[in-house]
Design a protein around this motif. Structure first.
Motif, PDB file in Angstrom:
ATOM      1  N   UNK A   1     112.895 -10.695   8.364  1.00 50.45           N
ATOM      2  CA  UNK A   1     113.680 -11.653   9.121  1.00 50.45           C
ATOM      3  C   UNK A   1     114.304 -10.926  10.304  1.00 50.45           C
ATOM      4  N   UNK A   2     114.519 -11.654  11.414  1.00 52.85           N
ATOM      5  CA  UNK A   2     115.096 -11.038  12.607  1.00 52.85           C
ATOM      6  C   UNK A   2     116.351 -11.802  13.023  1.00 52.85           C
ATOM      7  N   UNK A   3     117.441 -11.058  13.266  1.00 53.67           N
ATOM      8  CA  UNK A   3     118.697 -11.612  13.757  1.00 53.67           C
ATOM      9  C   UNK A   3     119.074 -10.929  15.065  1.00 53.67           C
ATOM     10  N   UNK A   4     119.688 -11.678  15.980  1.00 53.62           N
ATOM     11  CA  UNK A   4     120.127 -11.098  17.246  1.00 53.62           C
ATOM     12  C   UNK A   4     119.269 -11.548  18.398  1.00 53.62           C
ATOM     13  N   UNK A   5     119.203 -10.697  19.433  1.00 49.45           N
ATOM     14  CA  UNK A   5     118.424 -11.027  20.617  1.00 49.45           C
ATOM     15  C   UNK A   5     116.998 -10.516  20.466  1.00 49.45           C
ATOM     16  N   UNK A   6     116.037 -11.338  20.836  1.00 54.08           N
ATOM     17  CA  UNK A   6     114.628 -10.995  20.683  1.00 54.08           C
ATOM     18  C   UNK A   6     113.919 -11.121  22.018  1.00 54.08           C
ATOM     19  N   UNK A   7     113.053 -10.152  22.312  1.00 49.68           N
ATOM     20  CA  UNK A   7     112.300 -10.194  23.566  1.00 49.68           C
ATOM     21  C   UNK A   7     111.172 -11.223  23.509  1.00 49.68           C
ATOM     22  N   UNK A   8     110.645 -11.452  22.321  1.00 51.05           N
ATOM     23  CA  UNK A   8     109.536 -12.392  22.153  1.00 51.05           C
ATOM     24  C   UNK A   8     109.884 -13.401  21.073  1.00 51.05           C
ATOM     25  N   UNK A   9     109.793 -14.663  21.391  1.00 50.94           N
ATOM     26  CA  UNK A   9     110.010 -15.691  20.389  1.00 50.94           C
ATOM     27  C   UNK A   9     111.474 -15.922  20.081  1.00 50.94           C
ATOM     28  N   UNK A  10     111.721 -16.871  19.182  1.00 49.83           N
ATOM     29  CA  UNK A  10     113.070 -17.227  18.781  1.00 49.83           C
ATOM     30  C   UNK A  10     113.468 -16.427  17.551  1.00 49.83           C
ATOM     31  N   UNK A  11     114.638 -15.798  17.555  1.00 50.37           N
ATOM     32  CA  UNK A  11     115.092 -15.082  16.362  1.00 50.37           C
ATOM     33  C   UNK A  11     115.489 -16.064  15.262  1.00 50.37           C
ATOM     34  N   UNK A  12     115.692 -15.526  14.063  1.00 51.18           N
ATOM     35  CA  UNK A  12     116.067 -16.349  12.917  1.00 51.18           C
ATOM     36  C   UNK A  12     117.572 -16.597  12.852  1.00 51.18           C
ATOM     37  N   UNK A  13     118.321 -16.038  13.773  1.00 45.34           N
ATOM     38  CA  UNK A  13     119.765 -16.193  13.811  1.00 45.34           C
ATOM     39  C   UNK A  13     120.335 -15.317  14.899  1.00 45.34           C
ATOM     40  N   UNK A  14     121.606 -15.489  15.196  1.00 48.10           N
ATOM     41  CA  UNK A  14     122.232 -14.768  16.303  1.00 48.10           C
ATOM     42  C   UNK A  14     122.837 -13.436  15.900  1.00 48.10           C
ATOM     43  N   UNK A  15     122.906 -13.152  14.604  1.00 45.42           N
ATOM     44  CA  UNK A  15     123.460 -11.881  14.150  1.00 45.42           C
ATOM     45  C   UNK A  15     124.941 -11.938  13.867  1.00 45.42           C
ATOM     46  N   UNK A  16     125.397 -13.016  13.249  1.00 49.65           N
ATOM     47  CA  UNK A  16     126.807 -13.150  12.890  1.00 49.65           C
ATOM     48  C   UNK A  16     127.077 -12.443  11.561  1.00 49.65           C
ATOM     49  N   UNK A  17     128.349 -12.140  11.264  1.00 52.95           N
ATOM     50  CA  UNK A  17     128.666 -11.574   9.945  1.00 52.95           C
ATOM     51  C   UNK A  17     128.198 -12.459   8.794  1.00 52.95           C
ATOM     52  N   UNK A  18     128.352 -13.769   8.946  1.00 50.86           N
ATOM     53  CA  UNK A  18     127.946 -14.681   7.875  1.00 50.86           C
ATOM     54  C   UNK A  18     126.449 -14.618   7.626  1.00 50.86           C
ATOM     55  N   UNK A  19     125.647 -14.498   8.681  1.00 44.92           N
ATOM     56  CA  UNK A  19     124.195 -14.437   8.519  1.00 44.92           C
ATOM     57  C   UNK A  19     123.772 -13.156   7.810  1.00 44.92           C
ATOM     58  N   UNK A  20     124.376 -12.046   8.191  1.00 50.34           N
ATOM     59  CA  UNK A  20     124.028 -10.777   7.542  1.00 50.34           C
ATOM     60  C   UNK A  20     124.448 -10.783   6.080  1.00 50.34           C
ATOM     61  N   UNK A  21     125.648 -11.270   5.782  1.00 50.22           N
ATOM     62  CA  UNK A  21     126.107 -11.324   4.395  1.00 50.22           C
ATOM     63  C   UNK A  21     125.229 -12.252   3.559  1.00 50.22           C
ATOM     64  N   UNK A  22     124.824 -13.377   4.143  1.00 49.05           N
ATOM     65  CA  UNK A  22     123.977 -14.302   3.398  1.00 49.05           C
ATOM     66  C   UNK A  22     122.655 -13.647   3.021  1.00 49.05           C
ATOM     67  N   UNK A  23     122.080 -12.862   3.927  1.00 46.55           N
ATOM     68  CA  UNK A  23     120.822 -12.179   3.615  1.00 46.55           C
ATOM     69  C   UNK A  23     121.038 -11.121   2.534  1.00 46.55           C
ATOM     70  N   UNK A  24     122.114 -10.364   2.636  1.00 49.04           N
ATOM     71  CA  UNK A  24     122.380  -9.312   1.660  1.00 49.04           C
ATOM     72  C   UNK A  24     122.619  -9.886   0.268  1.00 49.04           C
ATOM     73  N   UNK A  25     123.180 -11.080   0.202  1.00 46.42           N
ATOM     74  CA  UNK A  25     123.523 -11.691  -1.093  1.00 46.42           C
ATOM     75  C   UNK A  25     122.409 -12.556  -1.658  1.00 46.42           C
ATOM     76  N   UNK A  26     121.291 -12.643  -0.980  1.00 48.95           N
ATOM     77  CA  UNK A  26     120.214 -13.528  -1.397  1.00 48.95           C
ATOM     78  C   UNK A  26     119.411 -12.892  -2.529  1.00 48.95           C
ATOM     79  N   UNK A  27     119.522 -13.404  -3.748  1.00 51.47           N
ATOM     80  CA  UNK A  27     118.784 -12.784  -4.861  1.00 51.47           C
ATOM     81  C   UNK A  27     117.289 -13.029  -4.787  1.00 51.47           C
ATOM     82  N   UNK A  28     116.853 -13.966  -3.933  1.00 54.87           N
ATOM     83  CA  UNK A  28     115.431 -14.248  -3.842  1.00 54.87           C
ATOM     84  C   UNK A  28     114.712 -13.459  -2.766  1.00 54.87           C
TER      85      UNK A  28
END
Length: 250
Positions: A61-88
């Motif tokens: 998954x990609x968060x933040x600014x991307x040179x090609x295509x749309x990222x999966x998120x802007x890179x907020x604290x909530x987005x990073x924590x959600x990924x870290x806490x995802x058991x799947x």
């Protein structure tokens, strides 16, 4: 330089050394999370993260600014924590963070990642990763002072060691402010040696550093044009371009 003669790895304690040595390598799925330039003022970091994801971790998954295509998120604290806490999520996946970090000795929570719209402390990161055992394998902190603690006079609790405490197998962090341009080249080389040459993490860091000082003359094939041009501008006489980064773990 000592790195020309030996491979170095750092440990904050004997207990942490023993624990990380016993953590097995997870399956190589090409997954994980790559975060690049969430605050919008580190353009080279954003290009580096985007290139690393496209070349080596196509399932990440990609968060933040991307040179090609749309990222999966802007890179907020909530987005990073959600990924870290995802058991799947991918067990043992890579986490590559190309962003700002800071150490503030006047606060209880001193080591922090600076993200889009806020920050995350080392304590918050530890709690998030520890909630999902085995979530992380390799962590690369392409951020200033990511292996520096504001508590005491050593690096016993920093952003880097926080991930080891929470269960990561291997972390690379920095000991002082690092230049955006040179760091982007170094980080891409580390991932190349990990994924293409199948080197263990500490050796991959050393091999990248050897190129930075001119001990290895040739760049690896397949380097994106913007990174190859940047590599030609790197001052190989300046240790600030490579020496801040240290390996921790196994």
């Amino acid at each position: 330089y000592a790195v020309e003669r030996a491979e170095f790895s750092y440990t904050a304690s004997a207990r942490l050394l023993c624990e990380t040595a016993g953590r097995p390598a997870g399956p190589d799925t090409g997954g994980g999370l790559v975060l690049g330039d969430p605050t919008g003022d580190l353009p080279y970091a954003g290009q580096e993260a985007d290139a690393v994801r496209r070349a080596f971790y196509p399932r990440a998954r990609y968060l933040g600014r991307s040179a090609l295509g749309e990222p999966d998120g802007t890179g907020t604290p909530a987005e990073l924590l959600a990924w870290l806490r995802d058991p799947g999520g991918d067990a043992g996946g890579v986490l590559h963070l190309a962003c700002h970090a800071t150490v503030r000795a006047d606060r209880n929570r001193t080591a922090q990642l600076l993200l889009r719209g806020g920050s995350l402390s080392a304590e918050e990161l530890t709690d998030a990763v520890a909630a999902v055992p085995g979530r992380l394998g390799l962590v690369r902190l392409a951020a200033c002072r990511s292996h520096v603690s504001g508590r005491g006079h050593d690096e016993a609790f920093s952003l880097a060691t926080a991930f080891l405490v929470a269960g990561a197998r291997s972390v690379v962090g920095s000991l002082w402010p690092v230049p955006d341009e040179a760091t982007s080249v170094l980080m891409y080389l580390i991932h190349h040696h990990l994924r293409v040459d199948h080197m263990p993490p500490a050796r991959a860091l050393r091999q990248a550093q050897l190129w930075m000082i001119g001990a290895v003359p040739a760049l690896p094939p397949g380097l994106p044009p913007e990174l190859a041009a940047r590599a030609r501008r790197v001052d190989r006489r300046d240790p600030r371009n490579w020496a801040a980064f240290t390996h921790l773990g196994h």
